[in-house]
Design an enzyme around this catalytic site. Structure first.
Site: not given
Length: 622
Positions: A290, A294, A492, A534-535, A553, A555
């Protein structure tokens, strides 16, 4: 659907119960519950000698003023946009009154207890007492409860009381009746991959994006997908911080190899490490996945932005929160906190729903940091609508939102995948059962709910704060751990990616003499949406359902969409405040964080637990 009574209609004005009188005969119950929740099993009465670290939350002097100020300095339409508050200004608002401090400390003094100030503003006090004294002080009955998931023990009471004379001064005491299940850190398996070459790669039909990016993500992929510049940052005072928990740490040698192979144009990336709760700071220690993810995708994307890894260890002082309150108090105590903070850990919100005061207090702390000019980003989680991690325990029941993503004072980040981006099916999203929907997202969320119609009716709270706010790639990120490539997936990966974009935008703003972006959401939900991709395809199944569908838009899978650095830069350089804006954080630096005691412990609550890691929904490379 969750009862409306759980909804906090005003974040800072949450009714926190009624304290009681000095006379034991007149004691009123401040908090009570009939039984421990599922996941906690009564074991035995706590022994009289067991020591408890109790945290006393005092009523803040003008917390609503911080909320108002946060929105004022974060709204591009405000004349105060970018004029972030100073540390002293924020503390003056949230500090308890002198009367509150006097009354609470006098009450404790009568019982031969001395409290310690454990937050910069003094709104949290800490006491260390044996169970026998805690029972007498609070008219409580502390017992040991087995935490079924982790086979650990928590000492809690089902009720407690305080004097009535404190009812306007003492908000709540923690951990007492709080039963927050410490979600376990997952241990996913990762496919070993080769660190790919960055040269002479076949291009896809999407402009200048290497075709291999459909199979695995590297810094080059993100730079191409999101128009992220490779030019090193240069602004004095810029900074980016990564939160790490459960003794996570990144290894500098791994970062060196990662940069030399995947960022040969900038092969000398580095980071500082500081400790909270005795977290690991030795960057020669073996890297954990992790922290590696990062750091490699903040240092690897936010080129040359000073980056600090804030390592939170296991010796937490904030009980079930596992260091979350400790780290935010640590950062609030800095004269120059980081300009951007990304976190890839969190909880399921359900553990806070019967005791929302704790979630609200943590959220207000994020609001304080945001008012000072810090952009706070959290991974939304990897369980679709079933919470932080995928599970079927909610099948046939209400969806499980995550926390802190439901806090309206931070930016929650979901995940996408593929060159022609679609929603990643693990991307957690939904609606809080604790926090009301903030006005900045009213229009976007209302439009989505109209399209959704009766789908999932009764399984979520349509009046709740909706999340995530934005998204970024989250599948098959190549990381270097111990000299080997690994493919890692999860939100993450998305949060540090989006955070890096914000850090680079801050660099441009600082070089132009402007204020950093600070709290992002009022900008994102107004003019910022046009600068995002936008997805509109995909969903986040869970709880035996298909979850929420992505739509045009906003979601609750991908938020407003993924970043376009070039468009965002045009937007913010046209709307950001001028060089005289912001007196709080415009000169902040990661170095300032690093110069604090590397062993500083941000004080807050009691028994040590673990937190949820939200970063690894497992996908194998194709």
């Amino acid at each position: 659907m969750v009862a409306a009574g759980l909804l906090v209609l005003s974040l800072f004005s949450l009714a926190l119960g009624r304290p009681t009188s000095d006379s034991r005969d007149d004691l009123h119950v401040l908090r009570s519950r009939s039984a421990a929740p599922r996941g906690f099993t009564w074991k035995q009465k706590a022994t009289a000698e067991t020591m408890l670290n109790l945290r006393i939350a005092l009523v803040q002097n003008n917390a609503t003023g911080v909320e108002s100020a946060l929105y004022d300095v974060s709204n591009p339409a405000s004349e105060n946009y970018g004029h972030h508050l100073t540390k002293a200004e924020v503390e003056a608002m949230v500090a308890p009154s002198a009367e509150s401090v006097q009354k609470v400390t006098a009450w404790l003094g009568k019982n031969n207890i001395t409290a310690t100030k454990i937050s910069p503003a003094g709104d949290w006090l800490g006491i260390n007492v044996p169970v026998s004294k805690a029972n007498a002080l609070l008219n409580a009955d502390f017992s040991e409860y087995l935490v079924d998931k982790t086979n650990t023990t928590a000492v809690r009471t089902l009720a407690y009381s305080v004097p009535e004379t404190l009812k306007d001064h003492l908000a709540f005491i923690y951990p007492t009746t709080h039963f927050i299940e410490p979600a376990q850190k997952t241990t996913p398996s990762f496919q070993i991959v080769d660190l790919p070459s960055t040269s002479k790669r076949r291009r896809s039909r999407r402009a200048a994006v290497p075709a291999a990016c459909d199979q695995q993500i590297t810094p080059e992929c993100l730079q191409a997908l999101y128009n992220i510049p490779t030019t090193p940052a240069s602004a004095k005072g810029n900074s980016l911080a990564v939160s790490g928990f459960i003794n996570e740490i990144a290894n500098q040698d791994d970062l060196n190899e990662f940069m030399s192979v995947l960022r040969p144009d900038s092969p000398t990336g580095s980071f500082n490490a500081v400790s909270v709760d005795k977290g690991i700071t030795n960057t020669k220690s073996p890297g954990t996945v992790e922290a590696t993810l990062d750091i490699q995708y903040t240092v690897g994307i936010a080129t040359n932005v000073p980056t600090t890894f804030v390592s939170v260890g296991n010796q937490n002082q904030d009980g079930d929160l596992g260091g979350f309150l400790d780290i935010i108090n640590f950062l609030l105590d800095q004269d120059a906190p980081p300009l951007v903070l990304t976190t890839s850990f969190g909880f399921n919100e359900i553990g806070f729903e019967q005791e929302p005061d704790l979630a609200v207090s943590l959220c207000t702390a994020y609001g304080q940091l945001g008012a000072r000019g810090t952009s706070i980003l959290f991974a939304s989680g990897d369980g679709g609508v079933s919470g932080s991690q995928s599970n079927d325990a909610c099948n046939g029941q209400a969806f499980i939102p995550t926390f802190p993503s439901g806090c309206p004072f931070l930016t929650s980040v979901g995940s996408t995948q593929g060159i022609n981006e679609v929603a990643a099916d693990f991307s957690s999203g939904g609606f809080s059962n604790i926090f009301a929907r903030p006005s900045y997202q009213d229009d976007a969320v209302a439009a989505y709910l109209d399209k959704l119609g009766n789908t999932n009716a009764g399984l979520f709270n349509p009046q709740g704060r909706a999340f995530p706010d934005v998204s970024a790639q989250g599948v098959n990120f190549v990381v270097d751990v111990g000299g080997q490539g690994q493919g890692v997936s999860g939100t993450s990966a998305s949060s540090p990616t989006f955070a890096s974009v914000i850090a680079l935008l801050n660099d441009e703003l600082l070089n132009a003499g402007k204020a950093p972006l600070g709290f992002l959401n009022p900008l994102l939900y107004s003019t910022g949406a046009a600068a995002l991709n936008d997805i509109t395809e995909g969903s986040n199944p869970g709880c035996g359902t298909d979850g929420f569908p992505a739509e045009a838009g906003w979601d609750p899978v991908t938020g407003l969409g993924t970043p376009d650095f070039a468009k965002l830069l045009t937007l913010v350089t046209g709307s950001a405040a001028g060089s005289n804006a912001g007196t709080g954080n415009s000169t902040a630096s990661a170095t300032a964080v690093a110069t604090e005691s590397a062993t500083a412990t941000a004080s807050s609550a009691a028994a040590s637990t673990t937190t949820t890691k939200k970063g690894h929904h497992n996908h194998k490379n194709n």
